[in-house]
Design an enzyme around this catalytic site. Structure first.
Site, PDB file in Angstrom:
ATOM      1  N   VAL A  36       0.713  -1.587   0.064  1.00 10.35           N
ATOM      2  CA  VAL A  36      -0.013   0.384   0.252  1.00 10.35           C
ATOM      3  C   VAL A  36       0.605   1.533   0.076  1.00 10.35           C
ATOM      4  O   VAL A  36       0.180   2.537  -0.664  1.00 10.35           O
ATOM      5  CB  VAL A  36      -0.847   0.189   1.211  1.00 10.35           C
ATOM      6  CG1 VAL A  36      -1.952  -1.104   1.073  1.00 10.35           C
ATOM      7  CG2 VAL A  36      -0.158   0.149   2.770  1.00 10.35           C
ATOM      8  N   GLY A  37       1.962   1.145   0.210  1.00  6.42           N
ATOM      9  CA  GLY A  37       2.913   2.475   0.444  1.00  6.42           C
ATOM     10  C   GLY A  37       4.263   1.806   0.274  1.00  6.42           C
ATOM     11  O   GLY A  37       4.963   0.964   0.820  1.00  6.42           O
ATOM     12  N   GLY A  96       8.092   4.528   1.991  1.00  5.05           N
ATOM     13  CA  GLY A  96       8.459   5.356   2.553  1.00  5.05           C
ATOM     14  C   GLY A  96      10.144   5.652   2.363  1.00  5.05           C
ATOM     15  O   GLY A  96      11.034   3.931   2.070  1.00  5.05           O
ATOM     16  N   PHE A 118      12.165   5.175   5.596  1.00  3.91           N
ATOM     17  CA  PHE A 118      12.333   3.753   6.477  1.00  3.91           C
ATOM     18  C   PHE A 118      11.859   2.464   6.153  1.00  3.91           C
ATOM     19  O   PHE A 118      12.198   2.021   7.188  1.00  3.91           O
ATOM     20  CB  PHE A 118      12.352   4.167   7.208  1.00  3.91           C
ATOM     21  CG  PHE A 118      13.000   5.659   7.508  1.00  3.91           C
ATOM     22  CD1 PHE A 118      14.336   5.919   8.023  1.00  3.91           C
ATOM     23  CD2 PHE A 118      12.604   7.519   7.865  1.00  3.91           C
ATOM     24  CE1 PHE A 118      15.201   6.948   7.739  1.00  3.91           C
ATOM     25  CE2 PHE A 118      12.985   8.203   7.244  1.00  3.91           C
ATOM     26  CZ  PHE A 118      14.638   8.522   7.838  1.00  3.91           C
ATOM     27  N   GLY A 119      10.536   2.220   5.096  1.00  2.00           N
ATOM     28  CA  GLY A 119       9.999   0.798   4.983  1.00  2.00           C
ATOM     29  C   GLY A 119       8.941   0.817   4.284  1.00  2.00           C
ATOM     30  O   GLY A 119       8.871   1.733   3.693  1.00  2.00           O
ATOM     31  N   LEU A 120       8.567  -0.145   3.896  1.00  2.00           N
ATOM     32  CA  LEU A 120       7.280  -0.617   3.308  1.00  2.00           C
ATOM     33  C   LEU A 120       5.936  -0.920   4.046  1.00  2.00           C
ATOM     34  O   LEU A 120       6.248  -1.895   4.955  1.00  2.00           O
ATOM     35  CB  LEU A 120       8.073  -1.884   2.122  1.00  2.00           C
ATOM     36  CG  LEU A 120       6.902  -1.879   1.508  1.00  2.00           C
ATOM     37  CD1 LEU A 120       6.690  -1.502   0.528  1.00  2.00           C
ATOM     38  CD2 LEU A 120       7.259  -3.924   0.630  1.00  2.00           C
ATOM     39  N   VAL A 121       4.859  -0.297   3.320  1.00  2.00           N
ATOM     40  CA  VAL A 121       4.124  -1.081   4.107  1.00  2.00           C
ATOM     41  C   VAL A 121       2.656  -1.283   3.472  1.00  2.00           C
ATOM     42  O   VAL A 121       2.296  -1.778   2.253  1.00  2.00           O
ATOM     43  CB  VAL A 121       2.541   0.665   4.889  1.00  2.00           C
ATOM     44  CG1 VAL A 121       2.112   0.088   5.569  1.00  2.00           C
ATOM     45  CG2 VAL A 121       3.795   1.704   5.447  1.00  2.00           C
ATOM     46  N   ASP A 165       5.838  16.948  10.647  1.00  2.00           N
ATOM     47  CA  ASP A 165       6.314  16.684   8.895  1.00  2.00           C
ATOM     48  C   ASP A 165       4.249  16.017   9.178  1.00  2.00           C
ATOM     49  O   ASP A 165       4.086  14.907   7.752  1.00  2.00           O
ATOM     50  CB  ASP A 165       6.944  14.689   8.843  1.00  2.00           C
ATOM     51  CG  ASP A 165       7.119  14.765   7.714  1.00  2.00           C
ATOM     52  OD1 ASP A 165       6.921  15.708   6.570  1.00  2.00           O
ATOM     53  OD2 ASP A 165       7.062  13.718   7.077  1.00  2.00           O
TER      54      ASP A 165
END
EC number: 2.7.11.24
Length: 447
Positions: free
Chosen positions: A29-30, A32, A34-37, A144
């Site tokens: 779904v996304g 970033g 620092f990580g994958l969701v 942010d």
């Protein structure tokens, strides 16, 4: 009844997701920095969840500290308009996974598909400010806030997410991080001096974007960003200019031609007066004169949703004692394990979460050092054993060493046998070992 869970691996966009069999039907779904969701289904509750993989959380001390900070914040901040941490686990590959509620979309995607009707706009802004009131009361600045960090479900319930960059309310900051379009002017002018008001500015920019369907201040760079802000608000007042510490920034600002502000009633002609008034109070150059989240909730524009009995503040301030700590990766690793155990309500014999931060650091440092010594002893024993076998099984020795170098421990909290720092920094902790010995997974109790 206790349920034993096992890990399985799958690839998402070329990234290995190593999660327990509690979670199924993974879909990205996304992504970033620092990580994958991924979305998934919790097979225990049959509810959809979001799983965020923190990639290589212990690769550097900076990333380890950032992950520790995000976990601490997610554990502390519990509010209807903030994303809620439902589970956290460590994989055998030493990646950390945060499991949270799954929302259907985010505000950025929603604004790309359709304009918002007035009632949705009001309700979304109300929920943003309701969440910020709570966050700020805990002594936390999000830093942010932007449409992609605002999650919304099919019932129009809104939750603020991504607290990885959040910081303490401190007049001396170490830098700015907010996305440019939503960055408060004081961050550009005096980036070492800002407070919770930066979130109100960001919320004001989001408010305007919900009204117009596009960013209010789409700056191409820092100079252009500041320029288009002054196009609307006019030149910064003297009180703001007097706070500028950087000589170069001061020269730049004072060299600009004077600009008069554009009346908000002229800029937002189709907006009702009470909406214009609230927006104008949120987008004020001087942060000291900017409206607070609590006061904004009482504004007439939000009267249809305002309920003073249902806009809570935090029970306690967030403990930022760790924020200035400069610790090695191994110590952050121990601290992280302790927080994970605490989340699962599993006692840790080495670190007491109720101790002061300094005491926790001392315990974590001692545990990390004990782990190093344990690993060194293990390596020395292996070396001596290999020496004893020399001359006896010359041909088999090479095969044995090759196998030993590649063999991974079945314990997720123990490093491999090839000389790395062992992850089991609490070897004497019987409870922790019981967790680790179950196919690299915590055992979680469910009634």
């Amino acid at each position: 009844m206790a349920s034993q869970e096992e890990f399985y691996r799958t690839q998402i966009f070329g990234t290995v997701f190593e999660i327990t069999n509690r979670y199924a039907d993974l879909n990205p779904v996304g992504m970033g920095a620092f990580g994958l969701v991924c979305s998934a289904v919790d097979t225990y509750t049959q509810q959809p969840v979001a799983i965020k993989k923190i990639m290589k959380p212990f690769s550097t001390a900076v990333l380890a500290k950032r992950t520790y900070r995000e976990l601490k914040l997610l554990k502390h901040l519990r509010h209807e308009n903030l994303i809620c941490l439902e589970d956290i686990f460590l994989s055998p590959l030493e990646d950390i996974y945060f499991v949270t509620e799954l929302q259907g979309t985010d505000l950025h995607r929603l604004l790309q598909t359709r304009p918002l009707e007035k009632q949705f706009l009001q309700y979304f802004l109300y929920q943003i400010l309701r969440g910020l009131k709570y966050v700020h009361s805990a002594g936390v600045i999000h830093r942010d806030l932007k449409p992609s960090n605002i999650l919304i479900n099919e019932n129009c319930d809104l939750k603020i997410c991504d607290f990885g960059l959040a910081r303490i309310q401190d007049p001396q900051m170490t830098g700015y991080v907010s996305t440019r379009y939503y960055r408060a002017p004081e961050i550009m002018l005096t980036w070492q001096k800002y407070n919770v008001e930066v979130d109100i500015w960001s919320a004001g920019c989001i408010f305007a974007e919900m009204i117009e369907g596009k960013p209010l201040f789409p700056g191409k760079d820092h100079v252009h960003q500041f320029s288009i802000i002054t196009d609307l608000l006019g030149s910064p007042p003297k009180d703001v200019i007097d706070t500028i510490c950087s000589e170069n920034t001061l020269k730049f600002v004072t060299s600009l031609p004077h600009r008069d502000p554009v009346p908000f009633t002229e800029r937002f002609k189709n907006l009702k007066p009470d909406a214009v008034d609230l927006l104008e109070k949120m987008l004020v150059f001087d942060p000291k004169k900017r409206i607070t989240a609590g006061d904004a909730l009482t504004h007439p524009y939000l009267a249809p949703y305002h309920d003073p009995t249902d806009e809570p503040v935090a029970d306690a301030k967030f403990d930022w004692n760790f924020n200035d700590a400069d610790l090695p990766v191994d110590t952050w690793r121990v601290m992280m394990y302790s927080e994970i155990l605490d989340f699962h309500q599993v006692p840790d014999s080495q670190i007491n979460p109720n101790d002061t931060f300094d005491d926790q650091v001392a315990a974590a440092t001692a545990a990390a050092e004990a782990a190093r010594q344990q690993q060194q002893q293990k390596q020395q024993q292996q070396k001596q054993q290999q020496q004893r076998h020399q001359g006896v099984e010359h041909g088999a020795q090479h095969v044995q060493l090759q196998h030993g170098a590649k063999q991974l421990s079945a314990d997720p909290l123990v490093g491999d046998s090839n000389g790395g720092i062992p992850l089991n920094v609490s070897a004497a902790n019987e409870t922790l070992n019981n967790f680790a010995n179950q196919a690299a997974q915590y055992a979680t109790d469910f009634e």
